[in-house]
Design a protein around this motif. Sequence first.
Motif: not given
Length: 222
Positions: A172-201
């Motif tokens: 979601g930071g793609l929509d609001y982060l101002d990357q210009s203020v990070f200067k020497e800091i590298k900005v990366e964005y989480q690539q989360f893929e929800h895992p599948m597992y057995t649920q009760r139902y």
Amino acid sequence: MIVAGHQPTYLPYLGFFDKMSKSDIFMILDDVQFNKKDFQHRNRIRIPEGWKWLTVPIVKEGKIPINEILINNQKINGKPVWSDTHLRIIDINYNKTPYYESYIEDLSKIYNRKHTHLADLNLSIIQYLIKAFEIDIELVYSSKLGFTTTSSQRIADIVNSLGGDTYLSGIGGLDYLDQSVFKEIKVEYQQFEHPMYTQRYTGFEKNMAAIDALFNVGSIPK
């Protein structure tokens, strides 16, 4: 060094802990403004029909930070105190899962403490789940760092103060982060893929509170 962060949400989902596990230091942004439309006082659990909200009732006045939000621990309309209701609903829907008995006693102790502040409740649950999921992470709290800047600049200031060279943001930071203020800091964005597992139902509902995975499979699913 990778620094990430998030507001202290109630019963966080797996993506919260995925971001944490990919970081060296994790910022708990406990003094940002409370947002009732977010997940700071509510989250979802699995039920036979799909999913259900569990919402912590709060006492709120004006625009105030999360760490000042008070919990309403009174009975509302003669109904049981919210914490008893949440535990009852959790028990009904998870008591037959494989790992329920391994974790419910300690989780119940957190609910039975009758926290007065929402942030303290959320942090107690977060710290418990960090231990249960065996995540090795250093936590810092934005309220204790003394920065008066706001928004992207404040995040950059905190990352700099911690010696971080990379900031891991949620997508979601793609929509609001101002990357210009990070200067020497590298900005990366989480690539989360929800895992599948057995649920009760039958079927699978993603993005449930992380206790769904904890009770069903006893760990963070891969």
